[in-house]
Design a protein around this motif. Sequence first.
Motif, PDB file in Angstrom:
ATOM      1  N   ALA A 219      15.339  88.910  72.059  1.00 17.26           N
ATOM      2  CA  ALA A 219      15.477  87.863  71.058  1.00 17.26           C
ATOM      3  C   ALA A 219      16.026  88.489  69.858  1.00 17.26           C
ATOM      4  O   ALA A 219      16.997  87.387  69.373  1.00 17.26           O
ATOM      5  N   LEU A 220      15.929  89.183  69.296  1.00 17.00           N
ATOM      6  CA  LEU A 220      16.743  89.864  68.480  1.00 17.00           C
ATOM      7  C   LEU A 220      18.260  90.058  68.344  1.00 17.00           C
ATOM      8  O   LEU A 220      19.017  89.632  67.437  1.00 17.00           O
ATOM      9  N   ARG A 221      18.466  90.612  69.568  1.00 21.16           N
ATOM     10  CA  ARG A 221      20.055  90.533  69.989  1.00 21.16           C
ATOM     11  C   ARG A 221      20.546  89.140  69.756  1.00 21.16           C
ATOM     12  O   ARG A 221      21.635  88.921  69.212  1.00 21.16           O
TER      13      ARG A 221
ATOM     14  N   PRO B  63      10.790  78.768  77.136  1.00 20.46           N
ATOM     15  CA  PRO B  63       9.323  78.973  77.037  1.00 20.46           C
ATOM     16  C   PRO B  63       9.155  79.953  77.904  1.00 20.46           C
ATOM     17  O   PRO B  63       7.739  80.721  77.925  1.00 20.46           O
ATOM     18  N   GLU B  64       9.761  80.755  79.225  1.00 21.02           N
ATOM     19  CA  GLU B  64       9.281  81.654  80.038  1.00 21.02           C
ATOM     20  C   GLU B  64       9.448  83.165  79.150  1.00 21.02           C
ATOM     21  O   GLU B  64       8.908  83.914  79.354  1.00 21.02           O
ATOM     22  N   LYS B  65      10.473  82.970  77.956  1.00 26.89           N
ATOM     23  CA  LYS B  65      10.345  84.157  77.127  1.00 26.89           C
ATOM     24  C   LYS B  65       9.364  84.258  76.109  1.00 26.89           C
ATOM     25  O   LYS B  65       8.774  85.070  75.728  1.00 26.89           O
TER      26      LYS B  65
ATOM     27  N   GLN C  96      15.406  83.595  66.043  1.00 24.03           N
ATOM     28  CA  GLN C  96      14.681  84.142  66.808  1.00 24.03           C
ATOM     29  C   GLN C  96      13.727  83.119  67.204  1.00 24.03           C
ATOM     30  O   GLN C  96      13.150  82.828  68.499  1.00 24.03           O
ATOM     31  N   GLU C  97      12.941  82.240  66.421  1.00 22.99           N
ATOM     32  CA  GLU C  97      12.182  81.382  66.610  1.00 22.99           C
ATOM     33  C   GLU C  97      12.710  80.152  67.458  1.00 22.99           C
ATOM     34  O   GLU C  97      12.221  79.688  68.352  1.00 22.99           O
TER      35      GLU C  97
ATOM     36  N   ARG D 103      18.134  89.191  57.192  1.00 22.06           N
ATOM     37  CA  ARG D 103      18.673  87.827  56.891  1.00 22.06           C
ATOM     38  C   ARG D 103      17.716  86.601  57.659  1.00 22.06           C
ATOM     39  O   ARG D 103      17.364  86.707  58.673  1.00 22.06           O
ATOM     40  N   GLN D 104      17.328  85.880  56.677  1.00 25.92           N
ATOM     41  CA  GLN D 104      16.461  84.777  56.932  1.00 25.92           C
ATOM     42  C   GLN D 104      16.909  83.682  58.257  1.00 25.92           C
ATOM     43  O   GLN D 104      16.389  83.420  59.181  1.00 25.92           O
ATOM     44  N   ASP D 105      18.388  83.624  58.005  1.00 19.67           N
ATOM     45  CA  ASP D 105      18.930  82.863  59.285  1.00 19.67           C
ATOM     46  C   ASP D 105      18.907  83.547  60.560  1.00 19.67           C
ATOM     47  O   ASP D 105      18.650  83.057  61.515  1.00 19.67           O
TER      48      ASP D 105
END
Length: 160
Positions: free
Chosen positions: A149-151, A134-136, A126-127, A119-121
Motif C-alpha cells: 500500500a505504501l509502494r 476491500p480484499e487488501k 494509502q487510505e 508527505r500527507q498526500d
Amino acid sequence: MADLLFLDTEWNNDAVRELVSLALVNADATQYFYAERAPRPGASSSFVSKVVYPLLDGGDAALSDENFGEQLRAFVASFDHPRIHFDGAIDKRQLARALAGFGTWSGEVPAWEPVLVTRQDVLGEQEVYFGCRPEKAARRHHAAVDAEALRAAYITIVGL
C-alpha cells in the motif's frame, strides 16, 4: 541510480515493540521479502493478538532470528543502492535490528538509505488504496499488504 524499496513492520505491543513481521517490496513489485519471527514474541497487545496474529502466514515465512536476519541481509544486499521508504520511525528501527540479527550478528550489514515518508498526500493515498481494494483492506496490518500500500501510494503521488 537507487533501488526504491518500501517497508512495513508489525510488532507485539507499543511498550516493548518486539518485531513480529517485516516486509519489503521493490518499486515495480517484482521482488518481495516477507518474514515472521519464530517463535513469536510474547506479551502481545490485545490488538496484535486479535488483528495481526490471525493474518500471519506461518509456514516457510516463520523464521528463527538467525535465519530471519540472514535472509533479510541477502535480500537488501541484492540491490545496488537501496533506498528504503517507510512511514514510521519504528519501521526503520525494526529493520536495523533485524538486519543485525536481533543482536546476534557481528558481521557487516548491507548499506541502505532510510527515507521517512511524511508527505500527507502519500499517506492519504494509502487510505484511497485500501478504500478501493476491500480484499487488501481486510488484510490491513499484514506487513506485506501494508508495504504494498505504501509502494502504490508513493508511486501514485510521487511517481518514479
